[in-house]
Design an enzyme around this catalytic site. Structure first.
Site: not given
Ligand code: C5P
Length: 420
Positions: A225, A294, A304, A320-322, A352
């Protein structure tokens, strides 16, 4: 003797480091000590600070704008709120630009006007409009300094949180001897550096993660990102300057780690998780500024991928949501999350905060003109159970210092026993 010299060198080096990259608005008002401001500008620039001089009408009777412009490398701003200069960088923008405002020399007249909250020239207006720390270095004749009027103005400014540097005693330009000499430029540079060392996180162990993660598709491609890592790096630096021992876990970014911060570089969300969980056990505070992917490709090709078929479908799985994992530890650190939202910022941010069990969340609206990803500036609102605070659009490093002050406040409110 040698040790003393070494200590002095180290202190100078630490001060230069604190001033590096800082934006200093230097107000110069009417006093013979204005000639020393030229040397102050030179010292601050040599330490790597940016300096914008604003000269009052009185100041320009003692030193020329050309001298200060040559030394600061920026056009000097003059006494009035004139339309042409206002169009370039208005007094509000100047006030926002500054990390700190120092008026040196500060004349008796200027101190009186500051105490009254006047805004009838550019420098007074900037002082009134600035949220940044304000400092003054008084310089005047001994009699003027000793006048109850001057002392009361100073006491009033100090009570409002203005830092007062000096004055010193000694021989004065008028031939008298006494208190009222402006502090020497090198001392003022050290005083200014000290303003960036708040000590609000002294002895606190802070873990910060920053930047994007890269999730490989094959040996040469990845999903990632636009996170630049700037906000996280600025927070790590601000926490370090506030006295914390800082560990930074960073995804791939083009930034150098701040001085005196332990930095571990990682690539994937899984590597970031391992590094963060490893360090979280000994952290008092975790600031999750990373833009962790995510989703990641479910399968990573060993070779490749060839462009043999016209379409390619990728199957992704959650990472995983750290942050949630750290917040769910048996003895979690104080946790600070980030939320980038496009709509309904408060609603989603508060959801959240509760869902991940956080102590505080920093929310910004992305996709508009308010900064965020890749940008140099950012505007955020911070939410915690029972409170909220908004910060207008400003440079990320300045915002980081204000955020660290707020985070430290909330951290100490939750951990009063750890305060000495
Ligand atoms: O749920 P959302 O991704 O909006 O939450 C953002 C916050 O959660 C950020 O502080 C980010 O660092 C953290 N996060 C995480 N691990 C993920 C996704 C987000 O730690 N996999």
């Amino acid at each position: 003797m040698k040790d003393e010299a070494n200590e002095a060198d180290e202190a100078n080096e630490a001060n230069r480091e604190r001033l590096r990259g800082k934006r200093i608005l230097l107000g110069v008002t009417g006093s013979i000590a204005a000639y020393k401001s030229a040397e102050l500008v030179r010292l601050l620039r040599a330490a790597g600070a940016e300096v914008q001089v604003v000269l009052s009408r009185g100041g320009s009777a003692f030193i020329t704008p050309l001298t200060l412009q040559a030394l600061s490398g920026r056009p000097v701003r003059h006494q009035h709120l004139d339309p042409d200069s206002e169009a370039a960088m208005g007094h509000i923008e100047l006030a926002r630009w500054a990390d700190v405002v120092l008026v040196a020399p500060a004349s008796a007249d200027f101190l009186a006007r500051l105490a009254q909250g006047r805004a009838d020239d550019l420098l007074a207006a900037v002082c009134l409009a600035s949220e940044s720390p304000l400092a003054v270095a008084p310089a005047m004749n001994r009699q003027m300094w000793e006048q109850p009027a001057t002392r009361e103005n100073l006491a009033c400014l100090a009570a409002r949180g203005v830092s007062v540097f000096g004055p010193e005693s000694g021989e004065q330009a008028c031939g008298e001897v006494g208190e009222g000499r402006m502090r020497e430029p090198a001392m003022l540079a050290a005083d200014l550096a000290g303003l960036f060392e708040s000590g609000v996180l002294q002895g606190v162990r802070v873990l910060v993660n920053a930047g994007p993660t890269r999730e490989p598709l094959d040996p040469v491609r990845f999903l990632s990102n636009r996170s630049s890592g700037r906000m996280g790096y600025a927070l790590a630096r601000a926490a370090q300057e506030a006295g914390a021992a800082v560990t930074l876990v960073s995804g791939p970014v083009a930034l150098s780690p701040p001085e005196r911060v332990v930095c571990q570089r990682v690539e994937t969300a899984e590597e970031m998780r391992a590094a963060v969980l490893d360090a979280a056990g000994v952290a008092d505070l975790f600031i999750a500024a990373a833009a962790v992917a995510d989703y990641r490709p479910r399968q990573v090709a060993g070779d490749k991928l060839k462009k043999s078929s016209p379409r390619l479908t990728l199957e992704l799985e959650r990472t995983p949501d750290i942050l949630a994992e750290v917040a769910a530890l048996a003895a979690p650190p104080f946790t600070v999350g980030f939320a980038a939202e496009t709509t309904n910022v408060e609603h989603y941010a508060r959801a959240k905060l509760a869902a991940k069990g956080l102590d505080l969340i920093v929310a910004n609206q992305v996709g508009g003109t308010q900064g965020g990803f890749e940008a140099q500036d950012n505007a955020v609102t911070v939410y915690w159970p029972g409170g909220a605070k908004s910060f207008p659009l400003m440079a990320k490093d300045k915002l980081a210092r204000l955020l660290v002050t707020l985070i430290a406040e909330r951290y100490h409110a939750k951990n009063p026993a750890q305060d000495s």
